[in-house]
Design a protein around this motif. Sequence first.
Motif, PDB file in Angstrom:
ATOM      1  N   TYR A   1      -4.527  -9.783   0.382  1.00 35.57           N
ATOM      2  CA  TYR A   1      -5.418  -8.621   0.457  1.00 35.57           C
ATOM      3  C   TYR A   1      -5.838  -8.017  -0.890  1.00 35.57           C
ATOM      4  CZ  TYR A   1      -3.435  -8.230   5.248  1.00 35.57           C
ATOM      5  OH  TYR A   1      -3.012  -8.438   6.541  1.00 35.57           O
ATOM      6  N   SER A   2      -5.063  -8.205  -1.937  1.00 38.22           N
ATOM      7  CA  SER A   2      -5.319  -7.418  -3.155  1.00 38.22           C
ATOM      8  C   SER A   2      -6.420  -8.038  -4.013  1.00 38.22           C
ATOM      9  CB  SER A   2      -4.049  -7.236  -3.980  1.00 38.22           C
ATOM     10  OG  SER A   2      -4.347  -6.442  -5.115  1.00 38.22           O
ATOM     11  N   SER A   3      -7.623  -7.583  -3.736  1.00 34.93           N
ATOM     12  CA  SER A   3      -8.785  -8.132  -4.424  1.00 34.93           C
ATOM     13  C   SER A   3      -8.722  -7.849  -5.925  1.00 34.93           C
ATOM     14  CB  SER A   3     -10.057  -7.531  -3.835  1.00 34.93           C
ATOM     15  OG  SER A   3     -10.021  -6.130  -3.937  1.00 34.93           O
ATOM     16  N   TRP A   4      -8.231  -6.678  -6.305  1.00 30.86           N
ATOM     17  CA  TRP A   4      -8.206  -6.346  -7.738  1.00 30.86           C
ATOM     18  C   TRP A   4      -7.218  -7.252  -8.457  1.00 30.86           C
ATOM     19  CZ3 TRP A   4     -12.236  -3.933  -9.359  1.00 30.86           C
ATOM     20  CH2 TRP A   4     -12.891  -3.023  -8.524  1.00 30.86           C
ATOM     21  N   SER A   5      -6.121  -7.571  -7.785  1.00 32.69           N
ATOM     22  CA  SER A   5      -5.108  -8.428  -8.421  1.00 32.69           C
ATOM     23  C   SER A   5      -5.641  -9.834  -8.679  1.00 32.69           C
ATOM     24  CB  SER A   5      -3.867  -8.529  -7.535  1.00 32.69           C
ATOM     25  OG  SER A   5      -3.313  -7.253  -7.301  1.00 32.69           O
TER      26      SER A   5
ATOM     27  N   THR B   1       6.486   1.143  -2.507  1.00 33.17           N
ATOM     28  CA  THR B   1       5.419   0.506  -3.297  1.00 33.17           C
ATOM     29  C   THR B   1       5.045   1.345  -4.522  1.00 33.17           C
ATOM     30  OG1 THR B   1       4.464  -0.613  -1.377  1.00 33.17           O
ATOM     31  CG2 THR B   1       3.008  -0.286  -3.248  1.00 33.17           C
ATOM     32  N   LYS B   2       4.794   2.633  -4.305  1.00 30.67           N
ATOM     33  CA  LYS B   2       4.308   3.462  -5.410  1.00 30.67           C
ATOM     34  C   LYS B   2       5.315   3.485  -6.554  1.00 30.67           C
ATOM     35  CE  LYS B   2       0.482   5.624  -5.896  1.00 30.67           C
ATOM     36  NZ  LYS B   2      -0.699   4.798  -6.144  1.00 30.67           N
ATOM     37  N   ALA B   3       6.570   3.708  -6.188  1.00 29.12           N
ATOM     38  CA  ALA B   3       7.612   3.782  -7.231  1.00 29.12           C
ATOM     39  C   ALA B   3       7.698   2.459  -7.979  1.00 29.12           C
ATOM     40  CB  ALA B   3       8.952   4.120  -6.592  1.00 29.12           C
ATOM     41  N   ALA B   4       7.585   1.356  -7.247  1.00 28.37           N
ATOM     42  CA  ALA B   4       7.688   0.041  -7.896  1.00 28.37           C
ATOM     43  C   ALA B   4       6.523  -0.170  -8.867  1.00 28.37           C
ATOM     44  CB  ALA B   4       7.708  -1.054  -6.833  1.00 28.37           C
ATOM     45  N   ILE B   5       5.319   0.268  -8.475  1.00 31.06           N
ATOM     46  CA  ILE B   5       4.170   0.081  -9.387  1.00 31.06           C
ATOM     47  C   ILE B   5       4.297   1.028 -10.587  1.00 31.06           C
ATOM     48  CG2 ILE B   5       1.666   0.152  -9.636  1.00 31.06           C
ATOM     49  CD1 ILE B   5       1.388  -0.474  -6.666  1.00 31.06           C
ATOM     50  N   LEU B   6       4.729   2.265 -10.308  1.00 27.84           N
ATOM     51  CA  LEU B   6       4.855   3.252 -11.402  1.00 27.84           C
ATOM     52  C   LEU B   6       5.885   2.816 -12.441  1.00 27.84           C
ATOM     53  CD1 LEU B   6       4.587   6.594  -9.402  1.00 27.84           C
ATOM     54  CD2 LEU B   6       3.028   5.797 -11.214  1.00 27.84           C
TER      55      LEU B   6
ATOM     56  N   ALA C   1      -0.633   4.548 -14.086  1.00 28.85           N
ATOM     57  CA  ALA C   1      -1.775   4.722 -13.176  1.00 28.85           C
ATOM     58  C   ALA C   1      -1.380   4.459 -11.720  1.00 28.85           C
ATOM     59  CB  ALA C   1      -2.922   3.801 -13.593  1.00 28.85           C
ATOM     60  N   GLY C   2      -0.262   3.795 -11.518  1.00 32.63           N
ATOM     61  CA  GLY C   2       0.251   3.607 -10.155  1.00 32.63           C
ATOM     62  C   GLY C   2      -0.546   2.640  -9.299  1.00 32.63           C
ATOM     63  N   ARG C   3      -1.283   1.749  -9.945  1.00 32.76           N
ATOM     64  CA  ARG C   3      -2.049   0.748  -9.188  1.00 32.76           C
ATOM     65  C   ARG C   3      -1.874  -0.618  -9.817  1.00 32.76           C
ATOM     66  NH1 ARG C   3      -7.357   2.882  -6.386  1.00 32.76           N
ATOM     67  NH2 ARG C   3      -6.243   4.366  -5.131  1.00 32.76           N
ATOM     68  N   VAL C   4      -2.016  -1.632  -8.986  1.00 38.32           N
ATOM     69  CA  VAL C   4      -2.023  -3.002  -9.502  1.00 38.32           C
ATOM     70  C   VAL C   4      -3.480  -3.477  -9.532  1.00 38.32           C
ATOM     71  CG1 VAL C   4       0.298  -3.637  -8.793  1.00 38.32           C
ATOM     72  CG2 VAL C   4      -1.570  -3.843  -7.140  1.00 38.32           C
ATOM     73  N   PRO C   5      -3.793  -4.400 -10.413  1.00 35.30           N
ATOM     74  CA  PRO C   5      -2.937  -5.159 -11.315  1.00 35.30           C
ATOM     75  C   PRO C   5      -2.577  -4.400 -12.589  1.00 35.30           C
ATOM     76  CG  PRO C   5      -5.222  -5.835 -11.617  1.00 35.30           C
ATOM     77  CD  PRO C   5      -5.205  -4.824 -10.495  1.00 35.30           C
ATOM     78  N   VAL C   6      -1.469  -4.832 -13.188  1.00 37.96           N
ATOM     79  CA  VAL C   6      -1.039  -4.351 -14.504  1.00 37.96           C
ATOM     80  C   VAL C   6      -0.599  -5.573 -15.291  1.00 37.96           C
ATOM     81  CG1 VAL C   6       0.500  -2.810 -15.759  1.00 37.96           C
ATOM     82  CG2 VAL C   6       0.017  -2.364 -13.349  1.00 37.96           C
TER      83      VAL C   6
ATOM     84  N   TRP D   1      -3.764  -1.606 -17.565  1.00 40.50           N
ATOM     85  CA  TRP D   1      -4.162  -1.549 -16.160  1.00 40.50           C
ATOM     86  C   TRP D   1      -5.676  -1.478 -16.082  1.00 40.50           C
ATOM     87  CZ3 TRP D   1      -1.825   2.219 -18.997  1.00 40.50           C
ATOM     88  CH2 TRP D   1      -2.519   3.426 -19.146  1.00 40.50           C
ATOM     89  N   GLU D   2      -6.207  -1.499 -14.885  1.00 37.08           N
ATOM     90  CA  GLU D   2      -7.636  -1.642 -14.569  1.00 37.08           C
ATOM     91  C   GLU D   2      -8.039  -3.084 -14.869  1.00 37.08           C
ATOM     92  OE1 GLU D   2      -9.893   0.378 -13.052  1.00 37.08           O
ATOM     93  OE2 GLU D   2      -8.434   1.961 -12.797  1.00 37.08           O
ATOM     94  N   SER D   3      -8.507  -3.760 -13.832  1.00 40.79           N
ATOM     95  CA  SER D   3      -8.778  -5.193 -13.956  1.00 40.79           C
ATOM     96  C   SER D   3      -9.700  -5.514 -15.137  1.00 40.79           C
ATOM     97  CB  SER D   3      -9.356  -5.730 -12.649  1.00 40.79           C
ATOM     98  OG  SER D   3     -10.393  -4.915 -12.204  1.00 40.79           O
ATOM     99  N   ILE D   4     -10.715  -4.698 -15.333  1.00 45.75           N
ATOM    100  CA  ILE D   4     -11.670  -5.019 -16.401  1.00 45.75           C
ATOM    101  C   ILE D   4     -11.039  -4.838 -17.775  1.00 45.75           C
ATOM    102  CG2 ILE D   4     -12.807  -2.741 -16.511  1.00 45.75           C
ATOM    103  CD1 ILE D   4     -15.278  -5.171 -16.294  1.00 45.75           C
TER     104      ILE D   4
ATOM    105  N   MET E   1     -19.806  -4.754 -11.073  1.00 46.52           N
ATOM    106  CA  MET E   1     -18.885  -5.109  -9.979  1.00 46.52           C
ATOM    107  C   MET E   1     -17.708  -4.150  -9.948  1.00 46.52           C
ATOM    108  SD  MET E   1     -17.856  -7.188  -7.541  1.00 46.52           S
ATOM    109  CE  MET E   1     -16.984  -5.859  -6.732  1.00 46.52           C
ATOM    110  N   HIS E   2     -17.171  -3.844 -11.112  1.00 48.17           N
ATOM    111  CA  HIS E   2     -15.991  -2.973 -11.178  1.00 48.17           C
ATOM    112  C   HIS E   2     -16.292  -1.596 -10.575  1.00 48.17           C
ATOM    113  CE1 HIS E   2     -12.666  -0.803 -13.421  1.00 48.17           C
ATOM    114  NE2 HIS E   2     -12.046  -1.789 -12.823  1.00 48.17           N
ATOM    115  N   ALA E   3     -17.500  -1.119 -10.823  1.00 51.76           N
ATOM    116  CA  ALA E   3     -17.841   0.248 -10.399  1.00 51.76           C
ATOM    117  C   ALA E   3     -18.578   0.304  -9.065  1.00 51.76           C
ATOM    118  CB  ALA E   3     -18.712   0.895 -11.480  1.00 51.76           C
TER     119      ALA E   3
ATOM    120  N   PRO F   1       4.692  -5.854  -2.841  1.00 53.49           N
ATOM    121  CA  PRO F   1       4.000  -5.721  -1.550  1.00 53.49           C
ATOM    122  C   PRO F   1       3.418  -4.312  -1.402  1.00 53.49           C
ATOM    123  CG  PRO F   1       6.195  -6.660  -1.271  1.00 53.49           C
ATOM    124  CD  PRO F   1       6.121  -6.170  -2.686  1.00 53.49           C
ATOM    125  N   LEU F   2       2.154  -4.234  -1.058  1.00 52.39           N
ATOM    126  CA  LEU F   2       1.475  -2.934  -0.950  1.00 52.39           C
ATOM    127  C   LEU F   2       1.820  -2.257   0.366  1.00 52.39           C
ATOM    128  CD1 LEU F   2      -2.024  -4.022  -2.332  1.00 52.39           C
ATOM    129  CD2 LEU F   2      -0.194  -2.813  -3.562  1.00 52.39           C
ATOM    130  N   ASP F   3       1.657  -0.929   0.347  1.00 52.19           N
ATOM    131  CA  ASP F   3       1.777  -0.129   1.565  1.00 52.19           C
ATOM    132  C   ASP F   3       3.177  -0.154   2.188  1.00 52.19           C
ATOM    133  OD1 ASP F   3       0.393   1.698   3.017  1.00 52.19           O
ATOM    134  OD2 ASP F   3      -0.243   0.288   4.574  1.00 52.19           O
TER     135      ASP F   3
END
Length: 226
Positions: free
Chosen positions: A11-15, A41-46, A51-56, A65-68, A100-102, A35-37
Amino acid sequence: MPTLVIGNKLYSSWSLRPWLLLRELAVPFDEILIPLDQPDTKAAILHHSPAGRVPVLVDGETAVWESIAIIEYASERFDIPVWPSNREARAMARSVAAEMHAGFQGLRSACPMNLGKRFASRDRGEDVDRDVARFSEIVNGMRHRFGQSGPFLFGAFTGADAMFAPLVTRLETYGIAVDPVTRGYVDAILALSSFQAWREAALREPWVLAQDEVDEEPVEVYRRAA
Ligand SMILES: N[C@@H](CCC(=O)N[C@@H](CS)C(=O)NCC(=O)O)C(=O)O
């Protein structure tokens, strides 16, 4: 070796974006999949990124962080041909990658990336049609102007292709028809051995994320037992 922290491959398109880029441009890296959701999850990404999001991408003391931004960092740090060498092509590649990013919100929200299923073609609304038309315009325009040396937007695989890869999978998953030039590009992305490796791994994942599943009967289910 750098580590790419990603979400579910199904599911993780950004990753998918930086993962594909690093694989295509032969940068060795380790991978951590969170694994998301899930409750933690949040603690593991942080743990990896404020920023608390993947990818990193974690490279020693540096977390990007931020794919671009990861794609730009990889270009400098690993000295790989992320962008076309021709200045005009490079500017166009960065423009469409940023677009695409935006953007492409209509397609992104109506048709979440889901590599495990295929759904019947149907009218998915004006916003989706507009995004698909814009994507086709980009593919036709870039392929015509810059794509002579290979099957991708600028010939060889670049950061722009990495950015569009998840959108390509959505066209496939949701049975969205496109013109022959766009179809050729879609097929080239789907045929990448790096993408096939990602997809193989995705199909073995056990997690189902309700928020990324559309409320429709699929015409095909590809998932395999883990
Ligand atoms: N604009 C970000 C988007 C990142 C993003 O939305 N990641 C999602 C997974 S695809 C995420 O981390 N979700 C987990 C959460 O928000 O807790 C990028 O380019 O990397």
